[in-house]
Enzyme design. Structure first.
Site, short mmCIF file in Angstrom:
data_model
loop_
_atom_site.label_atom_id
_atom_site.label_comp_id
_atom_site.label_asym_id
_atom_site.label_seq_id
_atom_site.Cartn_x
_atom_site.Cartn_y
_atom_site.Cartn_z
N ASP A 164 40.49 41.01 -71.88
CA ASP A 164 39.52 40.65 -72.86
C ASP A 164 39.43 41.72 -74.37
OD1 ASP A 164 36.87 41.43 -74.11
OD2 ASP A 164 35.95 40.41 -72.44
N THR A 177 33.87 29.34 -63.59
CA THR A 177 32.62 29.51 -63.68
C THR A 177 32.05 29.24 -65.28
OG1 THR A 177 32.38 31.40 -63.12
CG2 THR A 177 32.63 30.75 -61.21
N ALA A 178 32.75 29.29 -65.91
CA ALA A 178 32.33 29.91 -67.36
C ALA A 178 31.81 28.69 -68.13
CB ALA A 178 33.48 30.33 -67.75
N ARG A 179 33.36 27.92 -68.70
CA ARG A 179 33.05 26.92 -69.34
C ARG A 179 34.19 25.67 -69.56
NH1 ARG A 179 28.17 27.17 -69.23
NH2 ARG A 179 26.98 27.88 -70.49
N ASP A 187 33.29 25.41 -60.80
CA ASP A 187 32.19 25.00 -61.10
C ASP A 187 31.42 24.24 -62.58
OD1 ASP A 187 29.28 25.45 -60.13
OD2 ASP A 187 29.16 26.19 -61.59
N GLU A 221 31.76 17.34 -68.39
CA GLU A 221 31.53 17.18 -67.35
C GLU A 221 29.88 16.45 -66.88
OE1 GLU A 221 28.02 21.00 -66.13
OE2 GLU A 221 30.67 21.99 -66.64
N HIS A 232 28.05 22.21 -61.34
CA HIS A 232 27.20 23.59 -62.09
C HIS A 232 26.80 23.80 -61.77
CE1 HIS A 232 27.37 25.07 -67.18
NE2 HIS A 232 26.93 25.14 -66.16
#
Length: 328
Positions: free
Chosen positions: A178, A237-239, A262, A267, A286
């Site tokens: 990050d 699980t983000a985008r 997810d 989507e 999601h």
């Protein structure tokens, strides 16, 4: 103090049960059965606190003109970027959000996915179903197990930080990549800061927790996926847009990698996408974020924010407009 709900109609009863609504009604003057779906209604004129969630109408200059007494927006969900215009910040409103409370269930989902990935649960399930016989796991070297297995997190977001905390009891080395934190901050969280390439090279499981921004769109591309070892797992699980799905699809169809997704792009995926039928891919609709009873955690947080406002205390989860450009 006058307050109002502004969200999809009836959603307030999913976030706030009878106990929370009673507590909220003791703090502010609010009609629990009324939701503002626009700010044209005369009932919006005297509102001082808006309690928002999914489906909140845009709060722009015109809306602010219709609500001259508005002083706070308490968002019982994640990002506020999609309904708050720059005019809201010019008004110097107090804005709070539920990013941190909502990070908890996402991190819990990711934790479950990490632990199942390290035990090869999903591919073993498919094998067990096909063979209808117990494999000899004493000689199977395709299962890593959780102990000592390196997990890499792309993003030290609220969800990423929550996952690091949840992973602490499992003797799992955690890497994080990050650009917004330094090595000392990563160490304080309980992780080792590494570059993107190292993250994908060294991790047996990579979990994505970065916001979708212009600079992160398709960040996880063929080059980074190619650095992952055979049999490693990608969790998203983000985008969906963070991943180049053409590149990911190629790796998954080959059987080299595994994935728990997810979120996808688009989507949902098209009905004829081969990823629907691959044994090394788990697709969920999601659901990692707050669902069912978890919504009341967000409601609880919103009530606590209103109480802090009434008591004159600092907000618990304030939104800093300076961070919006780099947040989800």
């Amino acid at each position: 103090m006058r307050a109002a709900f502004a969200m999809t109609p009836d959603l307030q009863h999913r976030f706030f049960d009878a106990t929370l609504l009673a507590e909220l009604s003791d703090l502010v003057d609010i009609d629990a059965d009324t939701v503002l779906t626009s700010y044209d209604d005369s009932s919006a004129v005297g509102v001082e606190v808006l309690i928002t969630a999914w489906g909140t109408p845009t709060i722009d200059a015109a809306a602010l003109t219709r609500m001259p007494r508005l002083r706070a927006v308490v968002h019982a969900a994640g990002s506020v970027k999609y309904f708050l215009s720059p005019a809201a910040w010019e008004r110097d409103l107090l804005v709070t959000c539920g990013v941190e409370p909502n990070a908890r269930p996402v991190a819990e989902y990711a934790l479950a996915a990490v632990l199942w990935a390290t035990k090869s649960v999903l591919p073993l399930t498919e094998r067990f179903r096909a063979e209808r016989a117990t494999p000899d796991l004493t000689v199977d070297d395709t299962i890593d197990g959780a102990y000592g297995t390196t997990v890499g997190l792309l993003g030290a977001s609220a969800t990423g930080r929550a996952l690091i905390e949840l992973l602490a009891p499992f003797d799992i080395p955690v890497l994080v990549s990050d650009p917004t934190i330094d090595a000392a901050q990563a160490a304080e969280l309980g992780a080792e800061l590494v570059g993107l390439e190292q993250l994908f090279e060294r991790s047996r499981v990579v979990s994505l927790h970065a916001p979708l921004l212009p600079q992160t769109r398709h960040l996880v591309d063929a080059r980074l996926l190619g650095l992952m070892g055979d049999g490693t797992t990608l969790i998203n699980t983000a985008r969906g847009g963070i991943v180049d799905h053409d590149a990911l699809r190629a790796e998954l169809v080959s059987g080299r990698l595994r994935a728990v997704l997810d979120v996808t792009e688009p989507e949902p995926l098209p009905a004829d996408d081969p990823m629907w039928n691959l044994p090394n891919v788990t697709l969920t609709p999601h659901v990692a974020g707050s669902q069912g009873s978890e919504l009341r955690r967000l409601g609880r947080a919103a009530v606590d924010e209103v109480r802090a406002l009434i008591d004159g205390r600092p907000p618990l989860h304030p939104v800093d407009p300076a961070t919006l450009a780099t947040s989800a």
